[in-house]
Design a protein around this motif. Structure first.
Motif, PDB file in Angstrom:
ATOM      1  N   GLU A  60     -17.661   0.299   3.152  1.00 43.51           N
ATOM      2  CA  GLU A  60     -16.883  -0.702   2.428  1.00 43.51           C
ATOM      3  C   GLU A  60     -16.269  -1.717   3.395  1.00 43.51           C
ATOM      4  O   GLU A  60     -16.232  -2.915   3.124  1.00 43.51           O
ATOM      5  CB  GLU A  60     -15.777   0.010   1.643  1.00 43.51           C
ATOM      6  CG  GLU A  60     -15.499  -0.624   0.301  1.00 43.51           C
ATOM      7  CD  GLU A  60     -14.524   0.213  -0.503  1.00 43.51           C
ATOM      8  OE1 GLU A  60     -13.498  -0.329  -0.900  1.00 43.51           O
ATOM      9  OE2 GLU A  60     -14.797   1.422  -0.704  1.00 43.51           O
ATOM     10  N   VAL A  66      -8.062   6.900   3.607  1.00 42.58           N
ATOM     11  CA  VAL A  66      -8.311   5.813   2.653  1.00 42.58           C
ATOM     12  C   VAL A  66      -7.315   4.680   2.903  1.00 42.58           C
ATOM     13  O   VAL A  66      -7.687   3.497   2.922  1.00 42.58           O
ATOM     14  CB  VAL A  66      -8.223   6.339   1.198  1.00 42.58           C
ATOM     15  CG1 VAL A  66      -8.246   5.191   0.202  1.00 42.58           C
ATOM     16  CG2 VAL A  66      -9.378   7.301   0.929  1.00 42.58           C
ATOM     17  N   GLN A  67      -6.059   5.040   3.142  1.00 46.96           N
ATOM     18  CA  GLN A  67      -5.066   3.995   3.398  1.00 46.96           C
ATOM     19  C   GLN A  67      -5.370   3.244   4.695  1.00 46.96           C
ATOM     20  O   GLN A  67      -5.250   2.021   4.773  1.00 46.96           O
ATOM     21  CB  GLN A  67      -3.665   4.610   3.475  1.00 46.96           C
ATOM     22  CG  GLN A  67      -2.581   3.560   3.629  1.00 46.96           C
ATOM     23  CD  GLN A  67      -1.240   4.174   3.985  1.00 46.96           C
ATOM     24  OE1 GLN A  67      -1.108   4.878   4.986  1.00 46.96           O
ATOM     25  NE2 GLN A  67      -0.245   3.930   3.141  1.00 46.96           N
ATOM     26  N   THR A 115      -8.091   0.876   4.053  1.00 45.59           N
ATOM     27  CA  THR A 115      -7.617  -0.176   3.145  1.00 45.59           C
ATOM     28  C   THR A 115      -6.788  -1.197   3.914  1.00 45.59           C
ATOM     29  O   THR A 115      -6.948  -2.410   3.748  1.00 45.59           O
ATOM     30  CB  THR A 115      -6.768   0.457   2.016  1.00 45.59           C
ATOM     31  OG1 THR A 115      -7.543   1.471   1.380  1.00 45.59           O
ATOM     32  CG2 THR A 115      -6.346  -0.580   0.996  1.00 45.59           C
ATOM     33  N   GLN A 140     -16.048   4.792   3.421  1.00 46.72           N
ATOM     34  CA  GLN A 140     -15.006   3.835   3.789  1.00 46.72           C
ATOM     35  C   GLN A 140     -15.515   2.857   4.838  1.00 46.72           C
ATOM     36  O   GLN A 140     -15.225   1.666   4.788  1.00 46.72           O
ATOM     37  CB  GLN A 140     -13.769   4.574   4.336  1.00 46.72           C
ATOM     38  CG  GLN A 140     -13.003   5.364   3.296  1.00 46.72           C
ATOM     39  CD  GLN A 140     -12.304   4.465   2.278  1.00 46.72           C
ATOM     40  OE1 GLN A 140     -11.756   3.431   2.635  1.00 46.72           O
ATOM     41  NE2 GLN A 140     -12.338   4.853   1.018  1.00 46.72           N
ATOM     42  N   ARG A 199      -9.091  -3.315   6.049  1.00 44.01           N
ATOM     43  CA  ARG A 199      -9.767  -4.374   5.261  1.00 44.01           C
ATOM     44  C   ARG A 199      -8.817  -5.533   5.003  1.00 44.01           C
ATOM     45  O   ARG A 199      -9.178  -6.699   5.142  1.00 44.01           O
ATOM     46  CB  ARG A 199     -10.277  -3.818   3.926  1.00 44.01           C
ATOM     47  CG  ARG A 199     -11.456  -2.894   4.041  1.00 44.01           C
ATOM     48  CD  ARG A 199     -12.170  -2.723   2.698  1.00 44.01           C
ATOM     49  NE  ARG A 199     -11.326  -2.172   1.659  1.00 44.01           N
ATOM     50  CZ  ARG A 199     -11.134  -0.865   1.448  1.00 44.01           C
ATOM     51  NH1 ARG A 199     -11.755   0.023   2.205  1.00 44.01           N
ATOM     52  NH2 ARG A 199     -10.358  -0.444   0.476  1.00 44.01           N
ATOM     53  N   TYR A 200      -7.594  -5.193   4.624  1.00 41.50           N
ATOM     54  CA  TYR A 200      -6.595  -6.229   4.315  1.00 41.50           C
ATOM     55  C   TYR A 200      -6.306  -7.099   5.545  1.00 41.50           C
ATOM     56  O   TYR A 200      -6.296  -8.324   5.471  1.00 41.50           O
ATOM     57  CB  TYR A 200      -5.320  -5.561   3.797  1.00 41.50           C
ATOM     58  CG  TYR A 200      -4.157  -6.498   3.632  1.00 41.50           C
ATOM     59  CD1 TYR A 200      -4.147  -7.454   2.608  1.00 41.50           C
ATOM     60  CD2 TYR A 200      -3.072  -6.462   4.512  1.00 41.50           C
ATOM     61  CE1 TYR A 200      -3.082  -8.328   2.458  1.00 41.50           C
ATOM     62  CE2 TYR A 200      -2.006  -7.327   4.370  1.00 41.50           C
ATOM     63  CZ  TYR A 200      -2.012  -8.263   3.344  1.00 41.50           C
ATOM     64  OH  TYR A 200      -0.962  -9.119   3.213  1.00 41.50           O
ATOM     65  N   PHE A 254       0.805  -1.233   0.000  1.00 35.08           N
ATOM     66  CA  PHE A 254       0.000   0.000   0.000  1.00 35.08           C
ATOM     67  C   PHE A 254       0.830   1.273   0.000  1.00 35.08           C
ATOM     68  O   PHE A 254       0.289   2.365   0.160  1.00 35.08           O
ATOM     69  CB  PHE A 254      -0.933   0.003   1.223  1.00 35.08           C
ATOM     70  CG  PHE A 254      -1.779  -1.234   1.321  1.00 35.08           C
ATOM     71  CD1 PHE A 254      -2.736  -1.514   0.349  1.00 35.08           C
ATOM     72  CD2 PHE A 254      -1.606  -2.138   2.364  1.00 35.08           C
ATOM     73  CE1 PHE A 254      -3.516  -2.665   0.427  1.00 35.08           C
ATOM     74  CE2 PHE A 254      -2.379  -3.286   2.453  1.00 35.08           C
ATOM     75  CZ  PHE A 254      -3.329  -3.564   1.472  1.00 35.08           C
TER      76      PHE A 254
END
Ligand code: ZN
Length: 489
Positions: free
Chosen positions: A272, A206-207, A210, A269, A213-214, A179
């Motif tokens: 998601e 956003v990071q 992200t 976010q 989620r990962y 990322f």
């Protein structure tokens, strides 16, 4: 789901046998808990102003319970998050900000680290039971301490960190290969370069989601928590463009939508993230304190000079840090620190090297100073509504080196300015760079999930967070934790 989980853990992670969400009458099954921490997210904005544009949060509120969340005194990031994750107040924890007096010398404050936190967090309690957690960005998180699971350290991680910023230590490298460089915080957010701050806040958020989620997909977990500093940085940088009540409000400014746009981004976010983890988790959206417009700063040491309680050996020329001012300690009764609130210290005989307040006079001097602080006005003589607290009165224990007094100026519409040389008590520029907002006493929470009844609005306090998480995770509440769970068994 990973195949190497223990049978207990595997069954705990299997959906089924959930509570009756309408009545809340149930025997709780072990269900996973996800906490999304939005540092400084303000209830007045989320619940009262932006809700029509926040479908994810609106949906969670409709199926759960939510409200304003009273923060710790002081409502400051590091003690507030640590208090909510341990159930212990800042006095028990022994830290009162992200910098604290390290001893009774006059020269300075030490940064809080993860090692300052000695009370067990929720994930420590789970680790004792070999139940894994994913923890991202929860202060004080640097250096990364071992746990069952994985952890990324917090915004206090230095730019060239010399100690591990993740556990396991190689996890950060794995994330950066996927990322890009990891943003622990927005550097230098008190700046006039608003375009850069806005871009970096969006990139960081956003990071952060992200990465969450990962990790939630690739690691086993029963408890997960991710804290994003984005709302805090955005409030400090952009409040004046948005709030007509702000002293420097500029109607129609192009940055006037920065704050509402950002909350929409966070909501998307969050949506998601939920789509990835599914409905079978209990989700707590949480902030550590709120935000409000800043009207100005009280130069605490200028004021102490005028009151005759602080003395200098020579006048200062220009704006001067307190550390470099020629303080006449042999004639000084009290001094203060800058920040979102003021920490005021007495110069006590036998405690400070050149103390002059006799121990038998300590309470009298402290009460006199309290009364004078409460009488402080704004620049035009209007009452400020300053709240002054004695640590020994508001905390269960007082560990570390607490301030002698804690002052919240002007209902937190005013911050504390520690520097000298302003020639006035009241300033309208922050001495550490442009800043539009101060912390507010109330943050927010929204709690929803299979083990959470539909409860509507129920305002709460910081000390209800740990008992609530323990109940959802079916672990005993740690000894000394205060407050009642937000859900009944
Ligand atoms: Zn905060």
């Amino acid at each position: 789901m990973s195949s190497h989980l223990s049978p207990d853990l595997a069954s705990a992670l299997t959906p089924g046998g959930k509570s009756n969400t309408l009545t809340g009458v149930s025997s709780l099954t072990s269900s996973r808990v996800l906490v999304v921490g939005l540092d400084c997210a303000a209830p007045d904005l989320v619940f009262d102003q932006f809700l029509p544009n926040l479908p994810t949060i609106r949906g969670l509120m409709a199926r759960g319970t939510w409200g304003r969340l009273e923060s710790t005194i002081p409502p400051i990031t590091v003690p507030a998050w640590a208090a909510m994750m341990t159930g212990k107040d800042p006095g028990v924890l022994g830290f009162y900000g992200f910098r604290n007096r390290k001893d009774y010398s006059y020269d300075g404050l030490a940064l809080v680290t993860s090692h300052s936190l000695r009370e067990p967090t929720v994930w420590d309690l789970l680790s004792e039971r070999d139940r894994p957690s994913v923890v991202v960005g929860v202060p004080p998180g640097y250096p990364a301490k071992p746990l069952s699971g994985c952890l990324i350290s917090c915004f206090l991680t230095p730019p060239a960190a010399t100690r591990p910023a993740s556990y396991p230590a190689d996890l950060l490298g794995e994330l950066e290969r996927r990322f890009g460089p990891y943003r622990f915080d927005v550097q230098d957010f008190r700046t006039e370069d608003k375009a850069r701050v806005l871009r970096e806040v969006h990139e960081m958020t956003v990071q952060r989601f992200t990465v969450a989620r990962y990790l939630l997909e690739s690691r086993p977990w029963e408890f997960a928590m991710v804290v994003d500093m984005g709302p805090d940085r955005l409030h400090h940088g952009f409040w004046k463009y948005f709030d007509p009540a702000h002293r420097r409000y500029q109607p129609g400014h192009p940055l006037g939508t920065a704050i509402p746009d950002y909350y929409r981004l966070v909501d998307a976010q969050l949506g998601e993230l939920l789509a990835h983890v599914g409905d079978e988790i209990n989700l707590l959206v949480l902030s550590d304190h709120g935000a409000k417009r800043m009207d100005g700063g009280i130069c605490i040491n200028e004021w102490l000079l005028r009151e005759g309680l602080l003395r200098l050996r020579a006048p200062v020329t220009g704006i001067t840090s307190f550390e470099s001012a020629p303080v006449d300690w042999d004639r000084t009764v009290a001094w203060g620190e800058g920040g979102y609130y003021s920490r005021i210290f007495l110069n006590v005989k036998g405690r400070e090297a050149r103390g002059i307040v006799a121990p038998e006079d300590y309470e009298r001097v402290r009460d006199d100073l309290t009364a004078r602080l409460q009488a402080l006005t704004d620049e035009s003589g209007r009452p400020l509504r300053t709240l002054v607290y004695k640590p020994q009165v508001i905390y269960r224990e007082v560990n570390g080196i607490a301030p002698d007094l804690i002052a919240l100026f002007g209902d937190l519409h005013w911050r504390s300015v520690g520097t000298l040389g302003h020639g006035t008590v009241w300033v309208f520029e922050n001495d550490t760079g442009p800043d539009d907002a101060n912390h507010a006493m109330h943050g927010l929470y929204v709690l929803a999930g299979p083990n959470v009844p539909v409860g509507g609005r129920r305002d709460a306090r910081w000390d209800q967070v740990t008992p609530t998480l323990c109940r959802l995770l079916e672990i005993p509440v740690p000894g000394g934790a205060q407050g009642d769970a937000l859900i009944s068994r």
